[in-house]
Design a protein around this motif. Structure first.
Motif: not given
Length: 182
Positions: A28-36, A93-98, A161-171
């Motif tokens: 197993a990989a721990n953690p299975p998901t990492v940031s760049p 191991v999943t590399v989480l991209a922004p 104008p309305f600003t919408i932001t999408a996020s995850n752990a990488a950005g």
């Protein structure tokens, strides 16, 4: 024996069963998901192996773990070998991209007071967002995890104008959604 006589001895021979294939009880990989730029620990439990190796640049390993730092999502294969053969197991191991390049299927959008809006779904490149934030005109809703704009407008308003932001752990990434309410 020879012409002068003979002698004897009792020779005991034990035939051991051939070893079975190695057994990989976990990999197993721990953690299975990492940031760049992040790292993950690959750990395993193996019995009956004479040698262990992991592909994708890791090579021969000993012990029960090793650390990897992939730059892209990578599936690692552990190979356990003995005289009976080789068995394998995999761990990813999943590399989480922004997320990048956030946009909406309808932008600019025109809606009417009191009429339910058709779902306006976001699109993006890169990694999958885990949250969406931003403000919208009264009566419109922003899906916190989907980013879908829905609802029924309650107040007329000129294009704004309305600003919408999408996020995850990488950005994160943002877009300006222009909305008119007639």
């Amino acid at each position: 024996s020879n012409a002068a006589g003979s002698t004897s001895v009792v020779l005991t021979i034990t035939i051991a069963p051939s070893p079975g294939l190695p057994v990989i009880t976990s990999f197993a990989a721990n953690p299975p998901t990492v940031s760049p730029g992040g790292s993950s620990t690959l750990s395993w439990s193996v019995t009956g192996a004479a040698s262990l190796s992991i592909d994708n640049g890791v090579g021969t390993v000993v012990g029960t773990s090793t650390t990897v730092a992939p730059t892209v999502t990578t599936t690692y294969t552990l190979s356990a070998t003995n005289v009976a053969g080789t068995v394998t197991a995999t761990a990813t191991v999943t590399v989480l991209a922004p997320p990048t390049n956030l946009r909406y299927t309808t932008n600019p959008a025109s809606y009417t007071v009191g009429v339910a809006v058709p779902a306006n779904a976001p699109l993006w490149d890169g990694g999958t967002p885990t949250s969406f934030t931003g403000s919208l005109p009264p009566g419109l809703l922003l899906g916190a995890t989907t980013g879908v704009v829905s609802g029924t407008p309650t107040t007329a308003a000129a294009a704004a104008p309305f600003t919408i932001t999408a996020s995850n752990a990488a950005g994160s990434t943002s877009v300006v959604l222009t909305i008119t309410i007639a």
